[in-house]
Design an enzyme around this catalytic site. Structure first.
Site, PDB file in Angstrom:
ATOM      1  N   GLU A 175       0.102  14.891   4.901  1.00  0.00           N
ATOM      2  CA  GLU A 175      -0.206  13.504   5.255  1.00  0.00           C
ATOM      3  C   GLU A 175       0.871  12.590   4.687  1.00  0.00           C
ATOM      4  OE1 GLU A 175      -3.601  10.008   4.852  1.00  0.00           O
ATOM      5  OE2 GLU A 175      -3.220  11.365   3.174  1.00  0.00           O
ATOM      6  N   GLU A 204       3.110   9.740  -0.861  1.00  0.00           N
ATOM      7  CA  GLU A 204       2.890   8.301  -1.094  1.00  0.00           C
ATOM      8  C   GLU A 204       3.968   7.802  -2.063  1.00  0.00           C
ATOM      9  OE1 GLU A 204       2.197   4.667  -1.273  1.00  0.00           O
ATOM     10  OE2 GLU A 204       0.846   5.766   0.082  1.00  0.00           O
ATOM     11  N   GLU A 232       9.666   8.748  -1.232  1.00  0.00           N
ATOM     12  CA  GLU A 232       9.845   8.391   0.169  1.00  0.00           C
ATOM     13  C   GLU A 232       9.677   9.627   1.053  1.00  0.00           C
ATOM     14  OE1 GLU A 232      10.382   5.481   1.508  1.00  0.00           O
ATOM     15  OE2 GLU A 232      11.067   4.166  -0.111  1.00  0.00           O
ATOM     16  N   ASP A 249       3.279   1.207   7.175  1.00  0.00           N
ATOM     17  CA  ASP A 249       3.626  -0.215   7.202  1.00  0.00           C
ATOM     18  C   ASP A 249       4.346  -0.512   8.515  1.00  0.00           C
ATOM     19  OD1 ASP A 249       4.684  -2.782   6.823  1.00  0.00           O
ATOM     20  OD2 ASP A 249       4.986  -2.460   4.678  1.00  0.00           O
ATOM     21  N   LYS A 296       8.288  -7.871  11.584  1.00  0.00           N
ATOM     22  CA  LYS A 296       9.412  -8.765  11.874  1.00  0.00           C
ATOM     23  C   LYS A 296      10.628  -7.961  12.329  1.00  0.00           C
ATOM     24  CE  LYS A 296       7.952 -12.394   8.673  1.00  0.00           C
ATOM     25  NZ  LYS A 296       8.306 -13.227   7.493  1.00  0.00           N
ATOM     26  N   ASP A 339      -3.148   0.470  13.438  1.00  0.00           N
ATOM     27  CA  ASP A 339      -3.840  -0.664  14.043  1.00  0.00           C
ATOM     28  C   ASP A 339      -2.861  -1.576  14.762  1.00  0.00           C
ATOM     29  OD1 ASP A 339      -2.920  -1.272  11.283  1.00  0.00           O
ATOM     30  OD2 ASP A 339      -3.521  -3.295  11.870  1.00  0.00           O
TER      31      ASP A 339
END
Length: 224
Positions: free
Chosen positions: A54, A79, A106, A129, A133, A165
């Site tokens: 994951e 993570e 990373e 994330d 922008k 989302d």
């Protein structure tokens, strides 16, 4: 175990890749990856069960539940934030999960320098994330270069799943994955519910705010 029971592994000039307390630490802005001898996966886990991974594990709700439910699968939680790694580590120990290891670093660096070819059965990316922008899009996880590493580490017919989302992020990721992988879902290649997927803190958060969740799933072609 409490999250704060996991202590930071290095300070200042002592930064180097290391494994401690079932966590592989890869320092940020570190380039001496070749100096670390990565153990075999059988040594890392203590068995040779298939490996699932994951990315963007957050607080660890999803991956700890999956590892607990599937003891014959080895799981890697990736993570980059240490505060979140602490929470994953705490949940892992408190749930007595033995088939989960954590990477604090990373995802791109971990895949490129620490994973051999064709070893991962499934990659799940949970709510990365979106960097919405335009000037920040270079920071997005899904990039053509990273897709090459994903294809390399997946076994033949291995699967990658993305949950997000952010529909714009979803569509860009689909475009990138289509270049090297085969969609498992019919066009438009995403759905709003995925059976037996489980849930995560971010999924509950966004659903509580009335936001739609999107899933897409791709498979690696045999022999590439």
């Amino acid at each position: 175990m409490k999250p704060q029971d996991l202590k930071a592994p290095f300070f200042g000039e002592e930064r180097k890749t290391q494994i401690k307390d079932d966590v592989l630490y890869i320092p940020e802005h570190y380039f001496k990856h070749g100096q670390f001898e990565m153990p075999s996966w059988e040594e890392f886990f203590g068995n040779n069960h298939p490996i699932f991974c994951e990315l963007c594990s957050g607080n660890g709700d999803w991956v700890v539940a999956q590892a607990n439910k599937n003891p014959n699968m080895n799981w890697i939680a990736v993570e980059k934030r240490f505060d979140r790694v602490r929470k994953i580590w705490s949940k892992m120990h408190n749930s007595q999960v033995r088939n989960l290891r954590i990477v604090c670093g990373e995802a791109q660096t971990f895949f490129r320098h620490y994973i051999q070819n064709e070893v991962i059965q499934r990659i799940v990316v949970n709510f990365p994330d979106p960097w919405p922008k335009s000037r920040h899009r270079k920071h997005r996880l899904f990039q053509y270069e990273f897709m090459n590493d994903i294809v390399r580490v997946l076994v033949d017919s291995g699967i990658i799943i993305l949950a997000t989302d952010d529909k714009n992020y979803l569509l860009q990721a689909i475009k990138i994955m289509q270049q090297r992988l085969l969609p498992k879902l019919e066009e438009p290649y995403y759905c709003k519910m995925l059976e037996n997927y489980g849930d995560s803190w971010f999924e509950r958060l966004w659903r509580s705010k009335g936001q739609e969740i999107f899933y897409t799933e791709f498979v690696k072609k045999v022999g590439i």
